[in-house]
Design an enzyme around this catalytic site. Structure first.
Site, PDB file in Angstrom:
ATOM      1  CD1 TRP A 234      22.788  18.684 -15.124  1.00  0.00           C
ATOM      2  CD2 TRP A 234      21.315  19.764 -16.411  1.00  0.00           C
ATOM      3  NE1 TRP A 234      23.166  18.523 -16.442  1.00  0.00           N
ATOM      4  CE2 TRP A 234      22.285  19.171 -17.247  1.00  0.00           C
ATOM      5  CE3 TRP A 234      20.283  20.502 -17.005  1.00  0.00           C
ATOM      6  CZ2 TRP A 234      22.252  19.294 -18.637  1.00  0.00           C
ATOM      7  CZ3 TRP A 234      20.252  20.617 -18.393  1.00  0.00           C
ATOM      8  CH2 TRP A 234      21.233  20.021 -19.193  1.00  0.00           C
TER       9      TRP A 234
ATOM     10  CG  ASP B 100      17.212  16.120 -12.896  1.00  0.00           C
ATOM     11  OD1 ASP B 100      17.253  14.999 -13.448  1.00  0.00           O
ATOM     12  OD2 ASP B 100      17.668  17.159 -13.424  1.00  0.00           O
TER      13      ASP B 100
ATOM     14  CE  LYS C 139      22.486  13.296 -19.437  1.00  0.00           C
ATOM     15  NZ  LYS C 139      21.817  14.404 -18.802  1.00  0.00           N
TER      16      LYS C 139
HETATM   17  C1  LIG Z   1      21.254  15.610 -18.892  1.00  0.00           C
HETATM   18  C2  LIG Z   1      20.537  16.157 -17.717  1.00  0.00           C
HETATM   19  C3  LIG Z   1      19.424  16.989 -17.862  1.00  0.00           C
HETATM   20  C4  LIG Z   1      18.889  17.399 -19.204  1.00  0.00           C
HETATM   21  O1  LIG Z   1      18.301  16.318 -19.794  1.00  0.00           O
HETATM   22  P1  LIG Z   1      17.477  16.404 -21.164  1.00  0.00           P
HETATM   23  O2  LIG Z   1      16.905  15.029 -21.235  1.00  0.00           O
HETATM   24  O3  LIG Z   1      18.452  16.724 -22.234  1.00  0.00           O
HETATM   25  O4  LIG Z   1      16.439  17.438 -21.005  1.00  0.00           O
HETATM   26  C5  LIG Z   1      18.803  17.434 -16.723  1.00  0.00           C
HETATM   27  N1  LIG Z   1      19.245  17.091 -15.493  1.00  0.00           N
HETATM   28  C6  LIG Z   1      20.320  16.305 -15.320  1.00  0.00           C
HETATM   29  C7  LIG Z   1      20.759  15.948 -13.936  1.00  0.00           C
HETATM   30  C8  LIG Z   1      21.002  15.813 -16.422  1.00  0.00           C
HETATM   31  O5  LIG Z   1      22.061  15.023 -16.247  1.00  0.00           O
END
Ligand SMILES: *Cc1c(COP(=O)(O)O)cnc(C)c1O
Length: 361
Positions: free
Chosen positions: A102, A173, A197
């Site tokens: 990511w 993030d 999540k």
């Molecule tokens: C799942 C995830 C993403 C992508 O998320 P979306 O909401 O599908 O854009 C980005 N960064 C991390 C750390 C993730 O776990």
């Protein structure tokens, strides 16, 4: 009906109590004789839901008053663009730390908007399995911000510390780690997270942003991609994802009832310790991530005998232990054990793993 234990990385399992409450309120929310799904986002009913959920989130994370919380759409992935679009404005560059898939994607996207300097990259031929030493991080004085991914969902690598960037804004993030333990918000300039999540259903993205980073002078950035737009309009410039927002609010209440983030972090530690101890005490299972930075949310493991992998996944599925297949880019297995996964679910998994090893080892 007995529900499965769902180890999906996202969209992920939700607290059963929350789903039951949502079901009870589905047709008639608090005597309104309609569903939250059917309400105008400008109605006093929905405004009360929105305000209360923000209040609860502020309480859970002790968000200081000089931070705004935005409830928007586009997922964490849109933040890969919104962050540079809004912040790479003074010096036109930023530092990125890569500890997994990511973070790599975030850095790639930012390159379209300015100078991206990768100040750490932990990738080796074995993949992403470690964190950089805190002392090894040297930040560019002219960086508009520093970006990192505290928990890399796919590889199962979680920072054991928060990088100290001094006066440079730190952007995190937190999609797969937000609300899993207490954090000090004042260490960050921006925190963002897709909801699916550890917050609620997909469709909602939470951005916690220090007010001085809300840039007011951007001209070329589309209205919907400016933090200012959402901040000035209480996240209601256009229609927000109302039902996901409502459900996130129920999850916040559930967390408060559970004793808040200190208490949930202890529960999370117990769950992760149990699973890692079963992996580490066997030669049948393996987790290759450096111990100091093993994720408490996404636990990856492989089998010494790779030929047994499909059998492991399908037998686990038969036992009601689902979505254990690792991300297609890294293979193996992955158990995502966010806040809503009960200890009982992890115990069912470790019991299954011991039994599977006994039969096949
Ligand atoms: C799942 C995830 C993403 C992508 O998320 P979306 O909401 O599908 O854009 C980005 N960064 C991390 C750390 C993730 O776990």
């Amino acid at each position: 009906m007995k529900r499965v234990f769902n180890f999906s990385a996202g969209p992920a399992t939700l607290p059963e109590e929350v789903l039951i409450q949502a079901k009870e309120e589905l047709l008639d929310w608090h005597g309104s004789k309609m569903s939250v799904m059917e309400m105008s986002h400008r109605s006093k009913e929905f405004l009360s839901i929105a305000e209360e959920s923000e209040r609860d989130l502020r309480e859970l994370l002790s968000v200081p008053s000089n931070y705004k919380i935005l409830f928007i759409q586009g997922g964490a992935t849109l933040q890969f663009s919104m962050v540079p679009l809004n912040l790479m404005t003074k010096n036109g560059g930023a530092d990125y730390i890569k500890t997994g898939t990511w973070g790599k994607k975030a850095a790639q996207e930012a390159q379209a908007y300015g100078q991206v300097k990768i100040i750490a990259d932990t990738h080796t031929e074995k993949g992403f399995l470690s964190e950089p030493d805190a002392e090894s991080l040297v930040f560019s004085k002219s960086a508009d911000y520093i970006h990192y991914t505290p928990n890399e969902t796919i590889e199962g690598v979680e920072f054991s510390y928060v990088p100290d960037t001094g006066d440079l804004p730190l952007v995190a993030d937190m999609s797969s780690t937000i609300l899993s333990r207490p954090i000090d918000i004042s260490q960050f300039g921006i925190i963002y997270a897709g909801a699916q999540k550890n917050i609620g259903p997909a469709g909602l993205t939470i951005v916690i942003i220090r007010e001085d980073l809300i840039n007011k002078s951007l001209t070329k950035v589309p209205t919907m991609l400016r933090y200012e737009t959402h901040s000035n309009n209480q996240s209601m410039y256009n229609t927000p994802p109302t039902y996901s927002w409502y459900l996130a609010g129920l999850v916040f209440k559930w967390l408060i009832k559970k004793g808040g983030l200190q208490s949930i972090s202890e529960a999370n530690k117990s769950k992760a310790d149990l699973l890692y101890s079963v992996i580490d005490s066997s030669k049948f299972y393996n987790n290759p991530v450096e111990k100091i930075c093993r994720s408490k949310m996404n636990i990856t493991f492989t089998l010494a005998n790779k030929d047994l992998q499909d059998k492991f996944i399908s037998h686990a599925h038969d036992e009601g232990l689902v979505a254990l297949k690792g991300h297609r880019s890294v293979g193996g297995m992955r158990a995502s054990i966010y806040n809503a996964m009960p200890l009982e679910g992890v115990r069912a998994l470790t019991d299954f793993m011991s039994e599977f090893e006994r039969k096949n080892g």
